[in-house]
Scaffold this motif. Structure first.
Motif: not given
Length: 561
Positions: A223, A227, A230, A235, A257, A260
């Protein structure tokens, strides 16, 4: 015959199939055919012309190469279903219309409600589905999504083979990982990499989910490799797949993350991190919550004092706190609830004087903050699946129906019960029914393991009997009766025999209530006997069973229910 010749019915080669269809749709009165044969009624002449045109069209087809024959159906290595059980399955599948109409159900069992239980038992025994019943099984699963997981597990690889040949059963391909294709194992690094790079989204999600159960490190590395490229919605789905096998090793990835660009991705990452009691995010939340919740020792009786946050800063937002509250909710209480919900529950014992969860929940909370604080603890207990805190927040089953120290609704109590082991869950619900009866217990019964433990089963039967004797309106208990038919241990059948007679109706009872109750109890007894017979039919032959331990030989043959 040349291109301009006319058939004896009057249809010419120049007359197209579309012309004939148009005449049929409009009617021969509105669309007469100029070349119709004399003396022939126009509708019949039109049908004759259509018949001739159909033969001509078929005769004019060019021979085509024969289609490729389908591959043979895969073998199913599981043992065959016993003959009696196969007959029972055919009966259950043939009765798919039962119970669909309204009105009184009568005393006959609802076979459609027994089919999910039968399938679960057949899967647990490891039987293969009879080939001749696979079409009916797939038709049943097509109409009922609740049947699909067990039906497809029981149907096995042949269900996917059939689904590729019939568009009506394509749901089986969508439900299977990778659309029914075999997923590569973690040892086949090249195939895993190729599928992750080139596969469809559903195949990639299935691959990630499969790897999380067998090789979580490999899944996380896979992943992380793509990442940044995506899409945000992808995600989010990939991150949700990480719930399986979540561990402290996932923390660095989840921490990244938190930055993000998608708010939903950040929120999901924060939720996963808060479920890890030792994560850095959980520690940060604990520090923030500790500033807001403290023990007031100045009074004779200790109490919890609450001072919610004054602002939601950028670091809180990065850790998943949503700054804007929903309509009608105050900002500070909204922020407080999110901080407490994400704080490890083990933090509070040290923070509040070494007290246990039950003692903490029993402390008074000043300035009207108790409901807010307890509700946040409830959400934390559900997220962290903490049995000790769940028991404390549930309170005694004799508390008011929607009460409990922290639960403000029966739905929340049901969620807290899910954190307890099955025996504790059943005992608590049995105590609730003994105090409050069945009118508020439906949601709570839905989270109890099946078949119901003996104390719970007895409490349900006793409460139904009490309701009948009190002349209660019988139809209000139809939902609980339906649950009892599916969930009561068949061993309870003997206790129900005395309830089959029609009782003398009280003057204040609902008209016809006595007959309804007798009918409902008769259906319950009949269904329990049928479930017992189904279990016997699914049991493997005695010659293939493992020998029973010596110490268990004294148990009655139906002790397992």
């Amino acid at each position: 015959m040349n291109a301009t010749s006319t058939t004896r019915t009057g249809a010419t080669r120049a007359e197209s199939w579309d012309d004939l269809v148009t005449a049929a749709l409009l009617g021969t009165d509105r669309r007469p055919r100029a070349d119709a044969a004399p003396g022939r009624e126009a509708p019949l002449a039109l049908l004759d012309a259509a018949a001739v045109a159909t033969v001509r069209r078929r005769a004019g087809l060019r021979p085509a190469r024969a289609a490729r024959r389908p591959e043979p159906a895969p073998e199913d290595p599981r043992p065959a279903l016993p003959a009696a059980a196969a007959h029972r399955l055919a009966t259950l599948l043939a009765d798919r219309s039962a119970g669909a109409g309204g009105g009184r159900r009568g005393s006959a069992p609802d076979l459609t409600e027994l089919l999910p239980q039968w399938l679960a038992a057949a899967v647990a025994h490891g039987y293969a589905a009879p080939a001749q019943l696979l079409p009916s099984l797939l038709d049943a699963a097509r109409g009922r999504t609740d049947l699909r997981p067990a039906a497809l597990a029981f149907a096995g690889p042949r269900a996917l083979w059939l689904a590729r040949l019939n568009a009506d059963w394509r749901f089986a391909l969508r439900a299977a990982p990778g659309g029914g294709a075999a997923l590569p194992g973690p040892e086949d690094a090249e195939a895993v990499h190729r599928l992750w790079q080139e596969g469809l989204f559903a195949e990639r999600v299935a691959l990630l989910g499969a790897l999380r159960t067998r090789a979580p490190v490999r899944a996380r590395e896979l992943l992380a490799s793509t990442w940044p490229q995506e899409r945000a919605e992808d995600r989010l789905m990939f991150l949700d797949a990480m719930r399986a096998g979540l561990s402290v090793e996932d923390e660095p990835f989840l921490e990244r993350a938190l930055g993000d660009r998608s708010r939903n991705v950040r929120a999901t990452a924060a939720e996963l991190l808060s479920a890890l009691a030792g994560s850095a995010l959980a520690a940060r939340m604990a520090v923030r919550a500790a500033v807001c919740v403290a023990l007031d020792r100045t009074q004779r009786t200790p109490a919890i004092v609450v001072e919610p946050p004054l602002e939601c800063d950028s670091s809180m937002e990065r850790d998943g706190v949503v700054a804007t509250p929903p309509a009608g909710r105050g900002e500070r209480s909204w922020w407080l609830g999110q901080l407490v919900e994400a704080t490890p529950l083990g933090t509070w014992s040290e923070r509040l004087g070494g007290r246990t969860a039950r003692q903490i929940v029993a402390l008074p909370v000043t300035d009207g903050w108790q409901d807010e604080l307890h509700a946040a603890w409830c959400r934390a207990a559900m997220r962290q699946r903490d049995a000790e805190w769940s028991r404390a927040l549930l309170g005694a089953p004799s508390a008011p129906e929607a009460g409990g120290p922290g639960a403000v609704s029966l739905a929340e109590r049901a969620k807290l019960l899910a954190a307890l082991d099955p025996a504790q869950r059943a005992a608590w619900v049995a105590g609730f029914i003994a105090t409050h009866g069945l009118s508020e217990a439906f949601q709570l019964l839905g989270v109890c393991a099946v078949p119901w433990a003996a104390p719970l089963g007895r409490s349900v039967v006793d409460a139904l009997n009490i309701a009948r004797d009190a002349g209660s309106y019988p139809w209000s208990f139809s939902g609980v009766m339906g649950l009892a038919e599916r969930c009561l241990d068949p061993a309870e059948t003997a206790r129900l025999e005395a309830l089959l007679a029609i009782p003398d109706e009280r003057e204040d009872a609902a008209p016809g209530a006595g007959g309804y109750w007798a009918e409902a109890f008769q259906r319950l007894v009949t269904t329990l006997r049928l479930r017992a017979a189904m279990a016997d039919e699914l049991a493997p032959p005695a010659s293939t069973r493992a020998p029973a331990p010596v110490e268990a030989s004294a148990q009655p043959p139906d002790a397992a229910g």
